[in-house]
Write a protein that holds these residues in place. Structure first.
Motif, PDB file in Angstrom:
ATOM      1  N   MET A   1       0.894  -1.087   0.134  1.00  0.00           N
ATOM      2  CA  MET A   1      -0.110  -0.006   0.037  1.00  0.00           C
ATOM      3  C   MET A   1       0.763   1.291  -0.028  1.00  0.00           C
ATOM      4  N   HIS A   2       0.483   2.286  -0.688  1.00  0.00           N
ATOM      5  CA  HIS A   2       1.247   3.358  -0.892  1.00  0.00           C
ATOM      6  C   HIS A   2       0.442   4.523  -0.244  1.00  0.00           C
ATOM      7  N   GLU A   3       1.189   5.698   0.041  1.00  0.00           N
ATOM      8  CA  GLU A   3       0.467   6.745   0.784  1.00  0.00           C
ATOM      9  C   GLU A   3       1.050   8.056   0.080  1.00  0.00           C
ATOM     10  N   PHE A   4      -0.023   8.774   0.035  1.00  0.00           N
ATOM     11  CA  PHE A   4       0.102  10.085  -1.006  1.00  0.00           C
ATOM     12  C   PHE A   4      -0.129  11.169   0.115  1.00  0.00           C
ATOM     13  N   ARG A   5       0.400  12.468   0.236  1.00  0.00           N
ATOM     14  CA  ARG A   5      -0.021  13.497   0.997  1.00  0.00           C
ATOM     15  C   ARG A   5      -0.430  14.627  -0.183  1.00  0.00           C
ATOM     16  N   VAL A   6      -1.429  15.268   0.116  1.00  0.00           N
ATOM     17  CA  VAL A   6      -1.954  16.274  -0.461  1.00  0.00           C
ATOM     18  C   VAL A   6      -2.034  17.653   0.271  1.00  0.00           C
TER      19      VAL A   6
END
Length: 121
Positions: A1-6
């Motif tokens: 699983m990957h995580e992104f921040r916006v």
């Protein structure tokens, strides 16, 4: 699983973050393949804390960065003041500053290459 921040640059960041987070949750392609959260920002000196400084997306294997970039570009078009939105994963940071169709390809390429730099799209 990957995580992104916006992250959103601007003066009304918390309100815009809440609106963008809901937009992403409601987006059929983004919302179905990610968990969108607004973790509270660490409080500054003398503050109790409750504001948000970023949206976090935990994405599954069906997630496509192109869908995220497109959803953000469309959301920006709905805003009277179009804030700069930065998508981050690892050391890669991409600033979304336009709704140009080429933006999608540039965002996808930056994250597929896993560049360790900053890119303005």
């Amino acid at each position: 699983m990957h995580e992104f921040r916006v992250v959103i640059d601007g003066q009304e960041t918390t309100e815009d973050l809440c609106r963008l987070a809901q937009w992403l949750r409601d987006d059929e392609l983004v919302g179905e393949t990610s968990t969108v959260t607004l973790p509270p920002a660490p409080p500054g000196p003398g503050q109790m804390g409750s504001a948000f400084d970023a949206i976090q997306l935990a994405v599954d294997s069906g997630f496509q960065v192109a869908n995220l970039a497109l959803a953000i570009a469309v959301w920006r078009r709905t805003r009277p003041e179009r804030p700069v939105v930065t998508i981050e994963r690892g050391g890669t940071h991409v600033q979304v500053t336009s709704s140009d169709p080429e933006l999608i390809a540039r965002v996808v390429a930056a994250f597929e290459d896993d560049r360790n730099d900053e890119l303005t799209a």
